[in-house]
Scaffold this motif. Sequence first.
Motif, PDB file in Angstrom:
ATOM      1  N   MET A  16       0.851  -1.188   0.000  1.00 52.74           N
ATOM      2  CA  MET A  16       0.000   0.000   0.000  1.00 52.74           C
ATOM      3  C   MET A  16       0.888   1.240   0.000  1.00 52.74           C
ATOM      4  O   MET A  16       1.760   1.389   0.851  1.00 52.74           O
ATOM      5  N   ASN A  17       0.675   2.128  -0.987  1.00 56.59           N
ATOM      6  CA  ASN A  17       1.498   3.329  -1.040  1.00 56.59           C
ATOM      7  C   ASN A  17       1.064   4.327   0.027  1.00 56.59           C
ATOM      8  O   ASN A  17       0.042   4.150   0.698  1.00 56.59           O
ATOM      9  N   ALA A  18       1.851   5.395   0.178  1.00 53.10           N
ATOM     10  CA  ALA A  18       1.619   6.336   1.275  1.00 53.10           C
ATOM     11  C   ALA A  18       0.247   6.993   1.192  1.00 53.10           C
ATOM     12  O   ALA A  18      -0.445   7.158   2.207  1.00 53.10           O
ATOM     13  N   ALA A  19      -0.166   7.364  -0.014  1.00 51.93           N
ATOM     14  CA  ALA A  19      -1.465   8.027  -0.167  1.00 51.93           C
ATOM     15  C   ALA A  19      -2.609   7.079   0.177  1.00 51.93           C
ATOM     16  O   ALA A  19      -3.564   7.458   0.873  1.00 51.93           O
ATOM     17  N   ALA A  20      -2.505   5.842  -0.302  1.00 49.37           N
ATOM     18  CA  ALA A  20      -3.547   4.854  -0.007  1.00 49.37           C
ATOM     19  C   ALA A  20      -3.584   4.535   1.481  1.00 49.37           C
ATOM     20  O   ALA A  20      -4.661   4.348   2.069  1.00 49.37           O
ATOM     21  N   ASN A  21      -2.412   4.477   2.104  1.00 54.97           N
ATOM     22  CA  ASN A  21      -2.350   4.194   3.534  1.00 54.97           C
ATOM     23  C   ASN A  21      -2.994   5.321   4.338  1.00 54.97           C
ATOM     24  O   ASN A  21      -3.748   5.074   5.288  1.00 54.97           O
ATOM     25  N   ALA A  22      -2.709   6.561   3.950  1.00 59.21           N
ATOM     26  CA  ALA A  22      -3.314   7.706   4.641  1.00 59.21           C
ATOM     27  C   ALA A  22      -4.830   7.700   4.475  1.00 59.21           C
ATOM     28  O   ALA A  22      -5.576   8.008   5.418  1.00 59.21           O
ATOM     29  N   GLU A  23      -5.288   7.332   3.287  1.00 59.11           N
ATOM     30  CA  GLU A  23      -6.731   7.253   3.038  1.00 59.11           C
ATOM     31  C   GLU A  23      -7.372   6.165   3.898  1.00 59.11           C
ATOM     32  O   GLU A  23      -8.459   6.357   4.460  1.00 59.11           O
ATOM     33  N   ALA A  24      -6.686   5.029   4.017  1.00 54.83           N
ATOM     34  CA  ALA A  24      -7.207   3.925   4.829  1.00 54.83           C
ATOM     35  C   ALA A  24      -7.282   4.320   6.300  1.00 54.83           C
ATOM     36  O   ALA A  24      -8.264   4.016   6.993  1.00 54.83           O
ATOM     37  N   ILE A  25      -6.259   5.003   6.785  1.00 60.28           N
ATOM     38  CA  ILE A  25      -6.258   5.447   8.182  1.00 60.28           C
ATOM     39  C   ILE A  25      -7.407   6.412   8.437  1.00 60.28           C
ATOM     40  O   ILE A  25      -8.118   6.311   9.448  1.00 60.28           O
ATOM     41  N   ALA A  26      -7.608   7.350   7.521  1.00 60.75           N
ATOM     42  CA  ALA A  26      -8.707   8.309   7.673  1.00 60.75           C
ATOM     43  C   ALA A  26     -10.055   7.585   7.670  1.00 60.75           C
ATOM     44  O   ALA A  26     -10.955   7.912   8.462  1.00 60.75           O
ATOM     45  N   TYR A  27     -10.190   6.600   6.788  1.00 55.62           N
ATOM     46  CA  TYR A  27     -11.433   5.825   6.721  1.00 55.62           C
ATOM     47  C   TYR A  27     -11.701   5.135   8.055  1.00 55.62           C
ATOM     48  O   TYR A  27     -12.818   5.181   8.590  1.00 55.62           O
ATOM     49  N   VAL A  28     -10.674   4.492   8.596  1.00 51.11           N
ATOM     50  CA  VAL A  28     -10.831   3.742   9.841  1.00 51.11           C
ATOM     51  C   VAL A  28     -11.140   4.678  11.007  1.00 51.11           C
ATOM     52  O   VAL A  28     -12.000   4.381  11.846  1.00 51.11           O
ATOM     53  N   ARG A  29     -10.474   5.812  11.073  1.00 49.69           N
ATOM     54  CA  ARG A  29     -10.743   6.753  12.167  1.00 49.69           C
ATOM     55  C   ARG A  29     -12.190   7.247  12.110  1.00 49.69           C
ATOM     56  O   ARG A  29     -12.859   7.366  13.150  1.00 49.69           O
ATOM     57  N   ASN A  30     -12.680   7.523  10.915  1.00 47.70           N
ATOM     58  CA  ASN A  30     -14.074   7.946  10.781  1.00 47.70           C
ATOM     59  C   ASN A  30     -15.032   6.827  11.175  1.00 47.70           C
ATOM     60  O   ASN A  30     -16.054   7.067  11.832  1.00 47.70           O
ATOM     61  N   LYS A  31     -14.709   5.605  10.778  1.00 45.16           N
ATOM     62  CA  LYS A  31     -15.554   4.460  11.123  1.00 45.16           C
ATOM     63  C   LYS A  31     -15.575   4.235  12.635  1.00 45.16           C
ATOM     64  O   LYS A  31     -16.627   3.943  13.219  1.00 45.16           O
ATOM     65  N   LEU A  32     -14.433   4.390  13.279  1.00 43.90           N
ATOM     66  CA  LEU A  32     -14.379   4.232  14.732  1.00 43.90           C
ATOM     67  C   LEU A  32     -15.232   5.284  15.433  1.00 43.90           C
ATOM     68  O   LEU A  32     -15.945   4.977  16.402  1.00 43.90           O
ATOM     69  N   ARG A  33     -15.167   6.518  14.957  1.00 42.82           N
ATOM     70  CA  ARG A  33     -16.000   7.570  15.554  1.00 42.82           C
ATOM     71  C   ARG A  33     -17.484   7.246  15.389  1.00 42.82           C
ATOM     72  O   ARG A  33     -18.284   7.426  16.317  1.00 42.82           O
ATOM     73  N   TRP A  34     -17.845   6.769  14.195  1.00 49.16           N
ATOM     74  CA  TRP A  34     -19.242   6.419  13.944  1.00 49.16           C
ATOM     75  C   TRP A  34     -19.689   5.261  14.832  1.00 49.16           C
ATOM     76  O   TRP A  34     -20.781   5.308  15.423  1.00 49.16           O
ATOM     77  N   MET A  35     -18.863   4.230  14.951  1.00 49.29           N
ATOM     78  CA  MET A  35     -19.232   3.086  15.794  1.00 49.29           C
ATOM     79  C   MET A  35     -19.433   3.510  17.243  1.00 49.29           C
ATOM     80  O   MET A  35     -20.371   3.054  17.908  1.00 49.29           O
ATOM     81  N   ARG A  36     -18.573   4.373  17.738  1.00 51.63           N
ATOM     82  CA  ARG A  36     -18.748   4.864  19.115  1.00 51.63           C
ATOM     83  C   ARG A  36     -20.051   5.640  19.258  1.00 51.63           C
ATOM     84  O   ARG A  36     -20.781   5.477  20.238  1.00 51.63           O
ATOM     85  N   SER A  37     -20.346   6.475  18.272  1.00 46.65           N
ATOM     86  CA  SER A  37     -21.553   7.305  18.358  1.00 46.65           C
ATOM     87  C   SER A  37     -22.817   6.456  18.356  1.00 46.65           C
ATOM     88  O   SER A  37     -23.837   6.842  18.936  1.00 46.65           O
ATOM     89  N   GLN A  38     -22.742   5.288  17.710  1.00 50.01           N
ATOM     90  CA  GLN A  38     -23.888   4.381  17.638  1.00 50.01           C
ATOM     91  C   GLN A  38     -23.862   3.321  18.740  1.00 50.01           C
ATOM     92  O   GLN A  38     -24.720   2.441  18.768  1.00 50.01           O
ATOM     93  N   GLN A  39     -22.861   3.391  19.609  1.00 52.88           N
ATOM     94  CA  GLN A  39     -22.660   2.404  20.682  1.00 52.88           C
ATOM     95  C   GLN A  39     -22.586   0.977  20.129  1.00 52.88           C
ATOM     96  O   GLN A  39     -23.134   0.035  20.693  1.00 52.88           O
ATOM     97  N   MET A  44     -14.356  -5.663  11.214  1.00 52.06           N
ATOM     98  CA  MET A  44     -13.630  -6.394  10.177  1.00 52.06           C
ATOM     99  C   MET A  44     -13.522  -5.584   8.890  1.00 52.06           C
ATOM    100  O   MET A  44     -12.560  -5.740   8.126  1.00 52.06           O
ATOM    101  N   GLU A  45     -14.474  -4.706   8.647  1.00 52.79           N
ATOM    102  CA  GLU A  45     -14.336  -3.786   7.518  1.00 52.79           C
ATOM    103  C   GLU A  45     -13.112  -2.894   7.710  1.00 52.79           C
ATOM    104  O   GLU A  45     -12.342  -2.660   6.769  1.00 52.79           O
ATOM    105  N   CYS A  46     -12.925  -2.414   8.923  1.00 50.97           N
ATOM    106  CA  CYS A  46     -11.729  -1.615   9.210  1.00 50.97           C
ATOM    107  C   CYS A  46     -10.461  -2.428   8.957  1.00 50.97           C
ATOM    108  O   CYS A  46      -9.482  -1.916   8.399  1.00 50.97           O
ATOM    109  N   SER A  47     -10.477  -3.697   9.350  1.00 54.53           N
ATOM    110  CA  SER A  47      -9.307  -4.553   9.138  1.00 54.53           C
ATOM    111  C   SER A  47      -9.046  -4.787   7.661  1.00 54.53           C
ATOM    112  O   SER A  47      -7.889  -4.918   7.242  1.00 54.53           O
ATOM    113  N   SER A  48     -10.102  -4.841   6.862  1.00 53.61           N
ATOM    114  CA  SER A  48      -9.941  -4.997   5.422  1.00 53.61           C
ATOM    115  C   SER A  48      -9.278  -3.768   4.805  1.00 53.61           C
ATOM    116  O   SER A  48      -8.427  -3.882   3.921  1.00 53.61           O
TER     117      SER A  48
END
Length: 308
Positions: free
Chosen positions: A1-24, A288-292
Amino acid sequence: MNAAANAEAIAYVRNKLRWMRSQQIWPNGLRYLWTDAFGVVLLVSLFEELGERPFLDDAEWLVADVNRVLGRPLGIRIGEEPDRDGQYFHYLAMWLFALAMLGRHIPDYKQLGIDLARQIHEPFLVRGRGVIWKMQEDLSGPYPGVGFGAMDAYDGYVSYRMLDDDALSSEIADMQTLIDEYNPTLNITQDLGIGMMLWLTHFFPTEEWAKLQKQRCLETLDSMWNSAGYFCREPYLPDTRFAFTNFGVSVGLQAVCKMPERVRQLNEYFESYRSGDEYDQAAITHVMECSSHLPGCLINQTTRESHN
């Protein structure tokens, strides 16, 4: 995974984590050992990527909460809900792997994993036959009606070795003996099983069991691809799909550096797919989506290079 794709994946996961917390949904939802194991690895991965200590703190909190809610005098219960009773060996093995990853930064967790491995090994193992798939919650005997797990010896072998080859040498040898017996005839046809076996093979890619299983799994998986953008559940169920199992396939494929375009397509497909049942909101789907998207320390970059 190149640097840009890795940064995009990290941003995706951080947003998903925030959403999961908000939905308990997670990590502030009900405990489930499989999901929480992947979650610990995800949090450690984010710490390794970003160097932000709160991710490691969250991983420690999660381990403590799993032990508080699911921990038993011997082993760890499957989940918090009433129908999640008993203990699965493959869930415990995944938890051992998670403890090994956290133990890279806080050594006490490695020892916690070694101690747990020693607790569960003998109750689950039937020498000369296999590893019991599911046990009673107190590990007093097999859960009614279950037999041996097809992949459990492989799960134990890898997780034990990730913890400590020397401290668990006897337990590793037990699992190696079973692998040597099972491997010539083992053909996995279930999507998540294939994904997890591919993942297991990448840790020891030169060992004979790993070479054979990698070849078989990739051949079977190729026949399970649906051009809509997903892998079906089994070769004989071409229209049956689950998001979380496809994400497990994705992790396995990324571990062995195969089918990158299909990994991309399935991530896109399940971004909008809704099954219309409990899995749409289930923590297992989204963790598991985050892990993907960000397999992180699920993948050993050193051994992965041998697959390129």
